[in-house]
Design an enzyme around this catalytic site. Structure first.
Site, short mmCIF file in Angstrom:
data_model
loop_
_atom_site.label_atom_id
_atom_site.label_comp_id
_atom_site.label_asym_id
_atom_site.label_seq_id
_atom_site.Cartn_x
_atom_site.Cartn_y
_atom_site.Cartn_z
N ARG A 242 0.73 -1.36 0.04
CA ARG A 242 -0.07 0.02 -0.11
C ARG A 242 0.71 1.32 0.02
O ARG A 242 0.62 2.28 -0.82
CB ARG A 242 -0.90 0.05 1.29
CG ARG A 242 -2.06 1.23 1.09
CD ARG A 242 -2.98 1.10 2.31
NE ARG A 242 -2.41 1.12 3.60
CZ ARG A 242 -2.92 1.07 4.82
NH1 ARG A 242 -4.36 0.85 4.53
NH2 ARG A 242 -2.78 1.07 5.89
N TYR B 192 -11.85 -11.79 2.93
CA TYR B 192 -11.22 -10.32 2.82
C TYR B 192 -11.40 -9.85 1.42
O TYR B 192 -11.06 -10.47 0.48
CB TYR B 192 -9.50 -10.69 2.79
CG TYR B 192 -8.92 -10.47 4.47
CD1 TYR B 192 -8.54 -9.19 4.81
CD2 TYR B 192 -9.14 -11.11 5.31
CE1 TYR B 192 -8.02 -8.85 5.97
CE2 TYR B 192 -8.74 -10.99 6.65
CZ TYR B 192 -8.21 -9.93 6.96
OH TYR B 192 -7.67 -9.52 8.17
#
Length: 410
Positions: free
Chosen positions: A254, A317
């Site tokens: 990220r 997820y």
């Protein structure tokens, strides 16, 4: 007792991203990506196919960089601490902490978790409200004394406990409307094993304890002895290592994406087996449709995986992200799309959370999920246990905690 700073976290951890300071996904002059540091299996290794793969799936373009602000730039935005002098003086007199810090970086690191919205703000913005002091007890007795002293000043201070700091529910964000001194209690100095019951296979371990390699080896030997006794086989550590690697690699990715205008987040739910495939499909459609309506410049990346399985269902997820270059308020758009994804999850029979919890990020759905009666019961418990709202961070929506739609962000 001292006013110094325990250097475990500050020396090792990034102040504006995930994980260790020495670990990053970095691109060299040949535009090959490699992992820095030496902590993981991939550390020090070049991943030649990574960049084209990542760009293909996300739309990321390394020609456009979005560097994070520097620490001096962020430090200028940090407000001065609110101080209840009587409380601090009494703490020092009682000698009930190992360290106490008003340091700017320490305060900042204790005022957020690791949601996408929070990392975005660390890189590009500021937080409107931070904790004012961080206290490091080194025993259960210290914690009791700190809280006992704090109860004398309910109109002047509030307490926020701090664990690892990696929550993803905005649980650590400080309410913008909080005028009292905000006290963070960090348990990292409480790192002892107090007792072990070998017959019951239980132990009493303080909150800041971190397992040593010797302890891991000892536990592994116990497990292998048991499996051998009952005819079990060693499957090896490969599967566990790969799962551990995947979890941490995703988190570091990220930060790499942020460097080039790509923002992303993961969120989880539990859902019955019969709903898994339809739910994943519907959530993906909802995210893409919402992003298009809100003017996101490229098609969002949406992915899902099953991480835990049970007889009646599984934990799923989701991973979602998009290019935010050109958006006037990226984090507002991101938050609204994420909220729509959660709406769709609930509509398709998923839970509000599997294990991440509620915090402030998911508090708006509490009445829908547990109904007004359930919220009233929780508020009643809160009022009975903490009548003066000494622990007043506003999680789960049980007390007032003002946050802007941009998650405490300007």
């Amino acid at each position: 007792m001292g006013t110094g700073i325990p250097n475990k976290r500050q020396k090792l951890a990034k102040w504006n991203g995930w994980g260790y300071k020495d670990t990053d996904f970095t691109m060299d002059e040949k535009k090959d990506v490699y992992v820095t540091g030496d902590r993981y299996v991939l550390s020090g290794k070049c991943i030649p196919d990574f960049r084209p793969w990542f760009e293909n799936f996300t739309g990321l373009d390394t020609r456009y960089a979005s560097p994070a602000q520097s620490w001096p730039e962020m430090q200028q935005k940090i407000h001065k601490p609110v101080i209840c002098k009587s409380f601090v003086d009494e703490l020092k007199q009682a000698n009930c902490f190992k360290y106490l810090s008003f340091d700017d970086e320490v305060r900042l690191m204790h005022s957020h978790g690791h949601c996408c919205q929070e990392i975005y703000q660390l890189r590009y913005g500021k937080f409107k409200r931070l904790v004012d002091v961080v206290i490091y007890p080194d025993s259960h007795d210290h914690v009791e004394k700190i809280v006992s002293i704090a109860t004398k000043y309910p109109e002047q201070l509030t307490i926020i406990p701090y664990g690892g700091g990696t929550n993803v529910t905005q649980a650590l964000l400080c309410p913008e409307n909080e005028k009292r001194m905000i006290v963070s209690i960090d348990t990292q100095e409480m790192d002892r094993i107090l007792s072990v019951d070998f017959e019951s296979n239980t132990a009493v371990i303080e909150a800041g304890a971190i397992g040593t390699q010797e302890e891991v080896d000892r536990q592994q030997k116990i497990i292998y002895d048991i499996t051998s006794k009952y005819g079990g086989l060693k499957a090896g550590a490969e599967a566990g290592s790969r799962g551990y690697l995947l979890t941490y690699v995703i988190a570091y990715l990220r930060d790499y994406g942020f460097n080039y205008y790509f923002m992303a987040e993961s969120f989880e739910t539990s859902v019955p087996w019969s709903n898994i495939v339809p739910m994943i499909k519907k959530v993906e459609e909802r995210v893409k449709e919402s992003a298009k309506k809100k003017g996101v410049p490229s098609v969002p990346w949406v992915s899902a995986r099953v991480t835990q399985t049970y007889e009646t269902g599984a934990c799923v997820y989701f991973y979602y992200g998009f290019i935010f270059r050109g958006l006037s308020d990226p984090i507002k758009v991101f938050s609204e799309i994420e909220s729509e994804a959660r709406d769709e999850i609930l509509l398709q029979g998923g839970s509000l959370s599997h294990h991440h919890g509620i915090g402030k990020l998911r508090r708006e759905w509490m009445n829908e999920v547990v109904r007004d009666q359930g919220v009233d019961i929780l508020k009643g418990l809160k009022q009975k246990i903490d009548p003066h709202n000494l622990f007043g961070n506003g999680n789960m929506g049980l007390t007032q905690a003002d946050l802007s739609i941009s998650a405490n962000i300007e």
